[in-house]
Motif scaffolding. Structure first.
Motif, PDB file in Angstrom:
ATOM      1  N   ALA A  41      13.735   8.052  -3.350  1.00 27.66           N
ATOM      2  CA  ALA A  41      15.089   8.584  -3.508  1.00 27.66           C
ATOM      3  C   ALA A  41      15.056   9.951  -4.182  1.00 27.66           C
ATOM      4  O   ALA A  41      15.779  10.870  -3.780  1.00 27.66           O
ATOM      5  CB  ALA A  41      15.946   7.606  -4.316  1.00 27.66           C
ATOM      6  N   GLN A  42      14.208  10.105  -5.182  1.00 26.03           N
ATOM      7  CA  GLN A  42      14.090  11.397  -5.852  1.00 26.03           C
ATOM      8  C   GLN A  42      13.538  12.457  -4.906  1.00 26.03           C
ATOM      9  O   GLN A  42      13.966  13.614  -4.936  1.00 26.03           O
ATOM     10  CB  GLN A  42      13.237  11.274  -7.111  1.00 26.03           C
ATOM     11  N   ARG A  43      12.592  12.065  -4.077  1.00 26.14           N
ATOM     12  CA  ARG A  43      12.047  13.016  -3.101  1.00 26.14           C
ATOM     13  C   ARG A  43      13.142  13.442  -2.120  1.00 26.14           C
ATOM     14  O   ARG A  43      13.299  14.631  -1.832  1.00 26.14           O
ATOM     15  CB  ARG A  43      10.873  12.399  -2.338  1.00 26.14           C
ATOM     16  N   PHE A  44      13.878  12.465  -1.597  1.00 24.79           N
ATOM     17  CA  PHE A  44      14.981  12.795  -0.687  1.00 24.79           C
ATOM     18  C   PHE A  44      15.975  13.735  -1.365  1.00 24.79           C
ATOM     19  O   PHE A  44      16.456  14.695  -0.766  1.00 24.79           O
ATOM     20  CB  PHE A  44      15.712  11.527  -0.232  1.00 24.79           C
ATOM     21  N   GLN A  45      16.286  13.444  -2.613  1.00 23.22           N
ATOM     22  CA  GLN A  45      17.232  14.259  -3.360  1.00 23.22           C
ATOM     23  C   GLN A  45      16.719  15.692  -3.485  1.00 23.22           C
ATOM     24  O   GLN A  45      17.454  16.651  -3.239  1.00 23.22           O
ATOM     25  CB  GLN A  45      17.459  13.644  -4.732  1.00 23.22           C
ATOM     26  N   GLN A  72       9.082  -4.941  -9.163  1.00 21.19           N
ATOM     27  CA  GLN A  72       8.776  -3.748  -9.953  1.00 21.19           C
ATOM     28  C   GLN A  72       8.135  -2.668  -9.087  1.00 21.19           C
ATOM     29  O   GLN A  72       8.495  -1.488  -9.183  1.00 21.19           O
ATOM     30  CB  GLN A  72       7.879  -4.095 -11.145  1.00 21.19           C
ATOM     31  N   LEU A  73       7.216  -3.055  -8.244  1.00 19.17           N
ATOM     32  CA  LEU A  73       6.558  -2.088  -7.359  1.00 19.17           C
ATOM     33  C   LEU A  73       7.566  -1.440  -6.423  1.00 19.17           C
ATOM     34  O   LEU A  73       7.597  -0.210  -6.275  1.00 19.17           O
ATOM     35  CB  LEU A  73       5.446  -2.770  -6.551  1.00 19.17           C
ATOM     36  N   ARG A  74       8.416  -2.248  -5.821  1.00 22.97           N
ATOM     37  CA  ARG A  74       9.359  -1.662  -4.871  1.00 22.97           C
ATOM     38  C   ARG A  74      10.428  -0.836  -5.563  1.00 22.97           C
ATOM     39  O   ARG A  74      10.891   0.163  -5.025  1.00 22.97           O
ATOM     40  CB  ARG A  74       9.931  -2.719  -3.931  1.00 22.97           C
ATOM     41  N   LEU A  75      10.809  -1.195  -6.796  1.00 26.74           N
ATOM     42  CA  LEU A  75      11.740  -0.360  -7.547  1.00 26.74           C
ATOM     43  C   LEU A  75      11.164   1.032  -7.789  1.00 26.74           C
ATOM     44  O   LEU A  75      11.825   2.044  -7.527  1.00 26.74           O
ATOM     45  CB  LEU A  75      12.075  -1.005  -8.894  1.00 26.74           C
ATOM     46  N   HIS A  92      20.653   2.935  -3.426  1.00 24.70           N
ATOM     47  CA  HIS A  92      21.406   1.674  -3.286  1.00 24.70           C
ATOM     48  C   HIS A  92      20.463   0.499  -3.058  1.00 24.70           C
ATOM     49  O   HIS A  92      20.700  -0.602  -3.568  1.00 24.70           O
ATOM     50  CB  HIS A  92      22.407   1.771  -2.137  1.00 24.70           C
ATOM     51  N   ALA A  93      19.405   0.723  -2.303  1.00 23.56           N
ATOM     52  CA  ALA A  93      18.417  -0.344  -2.093  1.00 23.56           C
ATOM     53  C   ALA A  93      17.780  -0.737  -3.422  1.00 23.56           C
ATOM     54  O   ALA A  93      17.565  -1.926  -3.686  1.00 23.56           O
ATOM     55  CB  ALA A  93      17.350   0.114  -1.092  1.00 23.56           C
ATOM     56  N   ALA A  94      17.505   0.240  -4.271  1.00 19.12           N
ATOM     57  CA  ALA A  94      16.924  -0.065  -5.585  1.00 19.12           C
ATOM     58  C   ALA A  94      17.926  -0.795  -6.476  1.00 19.12           C
ATOM     59  O   ALA A  94      17.565  -1.747  -7.179  1.00 19.12           O
ATOM     60  CB  ALA A  94      16.442   1.225  -6.264  1.00 19.12           C
ATOM     61  N   VAL A  95      19.191  -0.384  -6.432  1.00 12.71           N
ATOM     62  CA  VAL A  95      20.221  -1.056  -7.232  1.00 12.71           C
ATOM     63  C   VAL A  95      20.366  -2.513  -6.811  1.00 12.71           C
ATOM     64  O   VAL A  95      20.583  -3.389  -7.650  1.00 12.71           O
ATOM     65  CB  VAL A  95      21.577  -0.316  -7.132  1.00 12.71           C
ATOM     66  N   SER A  96      20.199  -2.788  -5.532  1.00 19.38           N
ATOM     67  CA  SER A  96      20.337  -4.175  -5.073  1.00 19.38           C
ATOM     68  C   SER A  96      19.216  -5.062  -5.623  1.00 19.38           C
ATOM     69  O   SER A  96      19.387  -6.266  -5.745  1.00 19.38           O
ATOM     70  CB  SER A  96      20.398  -4.254  -3.548  1.00 19.38           C
ATOM     71  N   ILE A  97      18.088  -4.477  -5.959  1.00 18.28           N
ATOM     72  CA  ILE A  97      16.991  -5.232  -6.562  1.00 18.28           C
ATOM     73  C   ILE A  97      17.280  -5.498  -8.034  1.00 18.28           C
ATOM     74  O   ILE A  97      17.098  -6.607  -8.521  1.00 18.28           O
ATOM     75  CB  ILE A  97      15.650  -4.470  -6.414  1.00 18.28           C
ATOM     76  N   ASP A  98      17.731  -4.460  -8.741  1.00 19.94           N
ATOM     77  CA  ASP A  98      18.026  -4.599 -10.171  1.00 19.94           C
ATOM     78  C   ASP A  98      19.255  -3.754 -10.506  1.00 19.94           C
ATOM     79  O   ASP A  98      19.144  -2.555 -10.742  1.00 19.94           O
ATOM     80  CB  ASP A  98      16.830  -4.154 -11.010  1.00 19.94           C
ATOM     81  N   PRO A  99      20.430  -4.379 -10.520  1.00 16.74           N
ATOM     82  CA  PRO A  99      21.662  -3.618 -10.752  1.00 16.74           C
ATOM     83  C   PRO A  99      21.783  -3.040 -12.160  1.00 16.74           C
ATOM     84  O   PRO A  99      22.615  -2.169 -12.398  1.00 16.74           O
ATOM     85  CB  PRO A  99      22.775  -4.635 -10.490  1.00 16.74           C
ATOM     86  N   PHE A 100      20.951  -3.490 -13.101  1.00 14.30           N
ATOM     87  CA  PHE A 100      21.017  -2.988 -14.466  1.00 14.30           C
ATOM     88  C   PHE A 100      20.112  -1.776 -14.697  1.00 14.30           C
ATOM     89  O   PHE A 100      20.254  -1.071 -15.690  1.00 14.30           O
ATOM     90  CB  PHE A 100      20.648  -4.092 -15.471  1.00 14.30           C
ATOM     91  N   ARG A 101      19.184  -1.542 -13.801  1.00  9.55           N
ATOM     92  CA  ARG A 101      18.231  -0.445 -13.963  1.00  9.55           C
ATOM     93  C   ARG A 101      18.959   0.884 -13.776  1.00  9.55           C
ATOM     94  O   ARG A 101      19.633   1.114 -12.767  1.00  9.55           O
ATOM     95  CB  ARG A 101      17.109  -0.611 -12.950  1.00  9.55           C
ATOM     96  N   ASP A 119       0.831  -1.208   0.000  1.00  9.75           N
ATOM     97  CA  ASP A 119       0.000   0.000   0.000  1.00  9.75           C
ATOM     98  C   ASP A 119       0.865   1.258   0.000  1.00  9.75           C
ATOM     99  O   ASP A 119       0.620   2.197  -0.761  1.00  9.75           O
ATOM    100  CB  ASP A 119      -0.933   0.014   1.209  1.00  9.75           C
ATOM    101  N   GLU A 120       1.888   1.282   0.865  1.00 10.23           N
ATOM    102  CA  GLU A 120       2.787   2.441   0.927  1.00 10.23           C
ATOM    103  C   GLU A 120       3.555   2.602  -0.377  1.00 10.23           C
ATOM    104  O   GLU A 120       3.743   3.719  -0.870  1.00 10.23           O
ATOM    105  CB  GLU A 120       3.773   2.299   2.100  1.00 10.23           C
ATOM    106  N   ALA A 121       3.997   1.494  -0.965  1.00 10.58           N
ATOM    107  CA  ALA A 121       4.742   1.545  -2.222  1.00 10.58           C
ATOM    108  C   ALA A 121       3.872   2.109  -3.343  1.00 10.58           C
ATOM    109  O   ALA A 121       4.334   2.927  -4.138  1.00 10.58           O
ATOM    110  CB  ALA A 121       5.258   0.155  -2.580  1.00 10.58           C
ATOM    111  N   HIS A 122       2.619   1.678  -3.393  1.00 16.54           N
ATOM    112  CA  HIS A 122       1.705   2.218  -4.405  1.00 16.54           C
ATOM    113  C   HIS A 122       1.517   3.721  -4.220  1.00 16.54           C
ATOM    114  O   HIS A 122       1.508   4.476  -5.210  1.00 16.54           O
ATOM    115  CB  HIS A 122       0.341   1.512  -4.334  1.00 16.54           C
TER     116      HIS A 122
END
Length: 156
Positions: A77-81, A67-70, A94-103, A23-26
């Protein structure tokens, strides 16, 4: 927990942390504000769905969750930035990169954060590491958008 006609159900007063995280991710992915505990949400979104299970039905569910968590982690991350919260932005990317290092998106966010902090060497290194990964594994280059961020930094 109740059992009705041999079906287990949770009592209405109970919540499931996975459902709460979804729910929070959505909400994050759709641009809503007001996440109550951002650090806990990053931790929740860093979790793999049912680790150690290898049931076939989980393949698609894990892909949906990933996909949802990415998208949620990238939005956060963009908001924090944008708020100047550089450490939180980096940790979340970094948490997102650990899910998909190619993204590319979380790598780009990290490069932008390093540049915002004035850490040019860190930005260039992050870009070069990502470029090497893409070349080695996929024989492709980063996007022009990411390349433009660091292109003029290495010219002397």
């Amino acid at each position: 927990m109740d059992s009705v006609d041999h079906i287990l159900t949770l009592a209405p007063a109970l919540s499931v942390d996975f459902h709460d995280a979804c729910d929070e991710a959505h909400r994050l992915a759709s641009g809503e504000r007001g996440v109550p505990d951002e650090d806990q949400l990053v931790a929740d979104l860093s979790q793999v769905l049912l680790p150690g299970w290898d049931d076939e039905w989980l393949v698609l569910e894990r892909e949906r969750w990933d996909q949802l968590r990415l998208y949620a982690l990238e939005a956060l991350a963009q908001r924090f930035q944008s708020e100047g919260r550089h450490l939180s932005a980096l940790q979340t990317s970094h948490a997102a990169v650990s899910i998909d290092p190619f993204r590319e998106t979380p790598h780009r966010i990290a490069v932008e954060v390093h540049l915002a902090e004035g850490n040019v060497a860190c930005a260039v290194k992050r870009y070069q590491d990502y470029r090497r990964l893409l070349q080695l594994e996929l024989k492709v280059a980063p996007s022009l958008r990411l390349t433009r961020l660091v292109r003029d930094l290495t010219r002397t």
